[in-house]
Design an enzyme around this catalytic site. Structure first.
Site, PDB file in Angstrom:
ATOM      1  N   ARG A   1      43.981  18.768 -22.241  1.00  0.00           N
ATOM      2  CA  ARG A   1      43.120  17.848 -22.924  1.00  0.00           C
ATOM      3  C   ARG A   1      41.809  18.160 -22.900  1.00  0.00           C
ATOM      4  O   ARG A   1      40.983  18.563 -22.098  1.00  0.00           O
ATOM      5  CB  ARG A   1      43.151  16.661 -21.735  1.00  0.00           C
ATOM      6  CG  ARG A   1      44.705  16.253 -21.638  1.00  0.00           C
ATOM      7  CD  ARG A   1      44.782  14.970 -21.130  1.00  0.00           C
ATOM      8  NE  ARG A   1      44.595  13.978 -21.993  1.00  0.00           N
ATOM      9  CZ  ARG A   1      45.845  13.753 -22.682  1.00  0.00           C
ATOM     10  NH1 ARG A   1      47.160  14.026 -22.250  1.00  0.00           N
ATOM     11  NH2 ARG A   1      45.841  12.657 -23.705  1.00  0.00           N
TER      12      ARG A   1
ATOM     13  N   TYR B   1      28.863  23.550 -12.020  1.00  0.00           N
ATOM     14  CA  TYR B   1      27.928  22.790 -12.989  1.00  0.00           C
ATOM     15  C   TYR B   1      27.453  23.571 -13.946  1.00  0.00           C
ATOM     16  O   TYR B   1      26.947  24.930 -13.540  1.00  0.00           O
ATOM     17  CB  TYR B   1      26.809  21.834 -12.268  1.00  0.00           C
ATOM     18  CG  TYR B   1      27.253  20.242 -12.515  1.00  0.00           C
ATOM     19  CD1 TYR B   1      26.940  19.786 -13.978  1.00  0.00           C
ATOM     20  CD2 TYR B   1      27.651  19.511 -11.413  1.00  0.00           C
ATOM     21  CE1 TYR B   1      27.249  18.478 -13.961  1.00  0.00           C
ATOM     22  CE2 TYR B   1      27.963  18.429 -11.662  1.00  0.00           C
ATOM     23  CZ  TYR B   1      27.565  17.921 -13.083  1.00  0.00           C
ATOM     24  OH  TYR B   1      27.819  16.439 -13.264  1.00  0.00           O
TER      25      TYR B   1
ATOM     26  N   LYS C   1      47.167  18.609 -28.460  1.00  0.00           N
ATOM     27  CA  LYS C   1      48.349  17.875 -29.329  1.00  0.00           C
ATOM     28  C   LYS C   1      48.862  18.989 -29.812  1.00  0.00           C
ATOM     29  O   LYS C   1      49.476  19.988 -29.267  1.00  0.00           O
ATOM     30  CB  LYS C   1      47.678  16.936 -30.339  1.00  0.00           C
ATOM     31  CG  LYS C   1      47.131  15.683 -29.617  1.00  0.00           C
ATOM     32  CD  LYS C   1      46.448  14.591 -30.718  1.00  0.00           C
ATOM     33  CE  LYS C   1      45.814  13.451 -29.994  1.00  0.00           C
ATOM     34  NZ  LYS C   1      45.234  12.737 -30.792  1.00  0.00           N
TER      35      LYS C   1
ATOM     36  N   ASP D   1      38.975  15.148 -39.363  1.00  0.00           N
ATOM     37  CA  ASP D   1      39.614  15.015 -37.959  1.00  0.00           C
ATOM     38  C   ASP D   1      41.207  15.361 -37.862  1.00  0.00           C
ATOM     39  O   ASP D   1      41.950  14.616 -38.222  1.00  0.00           O
ATOM     40  CB  ASP D   1      39.515  13.567 -37.368  1.00  0.00           C
ATOM     41  CG  ASP D   1      39.940  13.196 -36.160  1.00  0.00           C
ATOM     42  OD1 ASP D   1      40.471  14.057 -35.503  1.00  0.00           O
ATOM     43  OD2 ASP D   1      39.667  12.131 -35.665  1.00  0.00           O
TER      44      ASP D   1
ATOM     45  N   GLU E   1      25.198  22.478 -17.120  1.00  0.00           N
ATOM     46  CA  GLU E   1      24.710  21.650 -18.288  1.00  0.00           C
ATOM     47  C   GLU E   1      23.718  22.697 -19.315  1.00  0.00           C
ATOM     48  O   GLU E   1      23.194  23.647 -18.617  1.00  0.00           O
ATOM     49  CB  GLU E   1      23.697  20.616 -17.696  1.00  0.00           C
ATOM     50  CG  GLU E   1      24.467  19.588 -17.159  1.00  0.00           C
ATOM     51  CD  GLU E   1      23.520  18.354 -16.891  1.00  0.00           C
ATOM     52  OE1 GLU E   1      22.344  18.770 -16.673  1.00  0.00           O
ATOM     53  OE2 GLU E   1      24.180  17.250 -16.058  1.00  0.00           O
TER      54      GLU E   1
ATOM     55  N   THR F   1      41.464  17.701 -31.102  1.00  0.00           N
ATOM     56  CA  THR F   1      41.606  17.490 -29.827  1.00  0.00           C
ATOM     57  C   THR F   1      42.160  18.807 -29.612  1.00  0.00           C
ATOM     58  O   THR F   1      42.475  19.670 -30.692  1.00  0.00           O
ATOM     59  CB  THR F   1      42.761  16.323 -29.391  1.00  0.00           C
ATOM     60  OG1 THR F   1      43.615  16.728 -30.267  1.00  0.00           O
ATOM     61  CG2 THR F   1      42.162  15.082 -29.487  1.00  0.00           C
TER      62      THR F   1
HETATM   63  C1  LIG Z   1      44.229  11.693 -30.819  1.00  0.00           C
HETATM   64  C2  LIG Z   1      43.122  11.471 -31.571  1.00  0.00           C
HETATM   65  C3  LIG Z   1      41.698  11.250 -31.404  1.00  0.00           C
HETATM   66  C4  LIG Z   1      41.110  11.143 -29.961  1.00  0.00           C
HETATM   67  O1  LIG Z   1      41.724  11.820 -28.949  1.00  0.00           O
HETATM   68  P1  LIG Z   1      41.594  11.567 -27.314  1.00  0.00           P
HETATM   69  O2  LIG Z   1      41.594  12.880 -26.855  1.00  0.00           O
HETATM   70  O3  LIG Z   1      42.601  10.476 -26.918  1.00  0.00           O
HETATM   71  O4  LIG Z   1      40.093  10.741 -27.211  1.00  0.00           O
HETATM   72  C5  LIG Z   1      40.879  11.361 -32.396  1.00  0.00           C
HETATM   73  N1  LIG Z   1      41.289  11.286 -33.786  1.00  0.00           N
HETATM   74  C6  LIG Z   1      42.387  11.622 -34.021  1.00  0.00           C
HETATM   75  C7  LIG Z   1      42.909  11.369 -35.396  1.00  0.00           C
HETATM   76  C8  LIG Z   1      43.440  11.524 -33.077  1.00  0.00           C
HETATM   77  O5  LIG Z   1      44.923  11.680 -33.357  1.00  0.00           O
END
Ligand SMILES: *Cc1c(COP(=O)(O)O)cnc(C)c1O
Length: 415
Positions: free
Chosen positions: A232, A51, A226, A197, A53, A223
């Site tokens: 993740r 932990y 990807k 994003d 925090e 993220t």
């Molecule tokens: C995949 C994605 C997210 C969110 O990701 P999670 O890990 O699934 O919560 C946010 N914004 C965009 C543009 C995404 O493609």
């Protein structure tokens, strides 16, 4: 995984089956990838026991001498790779990273603007059933009815009329380049904060294959699993302007203890992403997507916006006399994993839309090159022609499984 096998043979067996499934099928889901063995070793480490925090040097628990170093390395690598002044690597995933930006900059009821979900935007950019559309006043832009590309005039008109406090630029099903500079001009004209994003494209951005959101957006969310090919997780990068608010929003605003095993794995992925090998990988993702788009066009597929600039392709399958959901199902039976998706101005419902969304990050991780894309397009073409014929689909699945043995997936050891 001997201990797992002994303790819980049922779960062990299911993981082994999933491993074989991932190894023997062609993964075209553009948001998925194969993390390296090194990333998975960090994820599966004792760091999950701890932990912590707070932030390095200011924790609410003792025993942080190594955790602090790990988080600081992850932050330093994130800042260096993306040219950021500030990085928060604690968000549990992409959606919590975006939520933290709302908490940092807005109060409920404030206006936020983003690309509408059925046009390729993300849930967290103001969609009505998501917290972002429930707690905030969301206004949504779409794509141009003919080009299916983002129309900055439409974005500017909406922004001038609605005066959002935040504008999101980014999406989940947009196959073209994001003009962050153009979005930045609109945001400064209306006094909004631009949030880029880059969840889908962060690996491409890090490699210089897609234009960079800095300095046009002061805040960048992503993220890590990807195109970045990490565990993740999520990150918030910024030019430093909102550093304090962002850190406070993540902890204690939204989250408790950070997932230290994920933080370590993010650090590993960022190290991998800073290599020439990774930059070459990113260039190959785009080259493969272009080659796959061309091969699909040759076989009469209709592609939204006519092609792709990045890692993903959106296909309208209805001209072939089939809808998105049965098409995705047929491909699945043939050993090709993708997802059904809405297309811009889709006349059909989101749970059975007109489109398929595919992408090349995962197959590129397996070493596939442009020359292999005609074969994939061919399998897709054959599978959609044979969508009612389980025998033909099973035959394609066999061919694909055989093909896959020549391209081992990173991180997967199949006996
Ligand atoms: C995949 C994605 C997210 C969110 O990701 P999670 O890990 O699934 O919560 C946010 N914004 C965009 C543009 C995404 O493609």
């Amino acid at each position: 995984m001997h201990s797992l096998q002994a303790t819980d043979p049922e779960i062990h067996d299911l993981i082994r089956k999933e491993e074989r499934r991932q190894a023997s099928t062609i993964r075209l889901i553009p948001s998925e990838n194969y993390a390296s063995r090194a990333v998975m070793e960090a994820t599966g480490s004792v760091l999950t026991n701890k932990y912590s925090e707070g932030y390095a040097g200011k924790r609410y628990y003792e025993g942080q001498e190594f955790i602090d170093q790990i988080e600081e390395i992850a932050i330093a690598r994130a800042k260096a790779l993306f040219g950021a002044q500030h990085a928060n690597v604690q968000p549990y995933s992409g959606s919590p990273a975006n939520q933290a930006v709302y908490v940092a900059l807005l109060v409920p009821g404030d206006t936020v603007m983003g690309l509408s979900l059925p046009f390729g935007g993300h849930l967290t950019h103001g969609w009505k059933v998501n917290f972002s559309g429930i707690q905030y006043r969301a206004v949504q832009y779409e794509v141009h009815p003919e080009t299916h590309r983002i129309d900055l005039d439409q974005v500017a008109d909406l922004a001038r009329r609605e005066r959002p406090k935040i504008i999101f630029a980014g999406g989940t099903a947009y196959p073209r380049i994001w003009d962050f500079e153009g979005f930045g001009r609109i945001a400064s004209e209306v006094g909004a904060v631009l949030v880029a994003d880059i969840a889908h494209i962060s690996g491409l951005v890090a490699s210089g294959v897609h234009p960079h959101p800095f300095p046009h957006a002061p805040i960048v969310t992503t993220t890590t699993h990807k195109t970045l090919r990490g565990p993740r997780g999520g990150m918030i990068l910024s030019d430093g302007t909102y550093a304090k608010q962002i850190d406070r929003a993540v902890f204690p605003g939204l989250q408790g203890g950070p997932h230290n095993h994920t933080t370590a794995a993010i650090a590993v992925a960022l190290k991998e992403a800073a290599t020439e090998e990774f930059r070459q990988y990113s260039r190959q993702i785009v080259a493969n997507a272009r080659a796959l788009a061309a091969a699909l066009l040759e076989r009469g597929f209709r592609l939204i916006s006519g092609g792709t600039d990045n890692h993903l392709i959106l296909i309208d399958v209805t001209p072939r006399g089939i809808n998105g959901k049965p098409a995705a199902r047929a491909l699945q039976k043939a050993g090709i994993e993708c997802n059904y998706n809405t297309i811009p101005f889709d006349p059909r419902k989101p749970f059975d839309p007109s489109g398929l969304r595919i992408g090349t990050p995962a197959i590129t991780s397996r070493g596939l090159l442009e020359g292999h894309m005609a074969q994939i397009a061919d399998w897709m073409d054959r599978a959609l022609r044979a969508c009612e014929d389980d025998e033909k689909l099973a035959a394609i699945r066999e061919e694909i499984a055989e093909f896959c043995t020549d391209f081992p997936a990173p991180g997967i050891r199949v006996e």
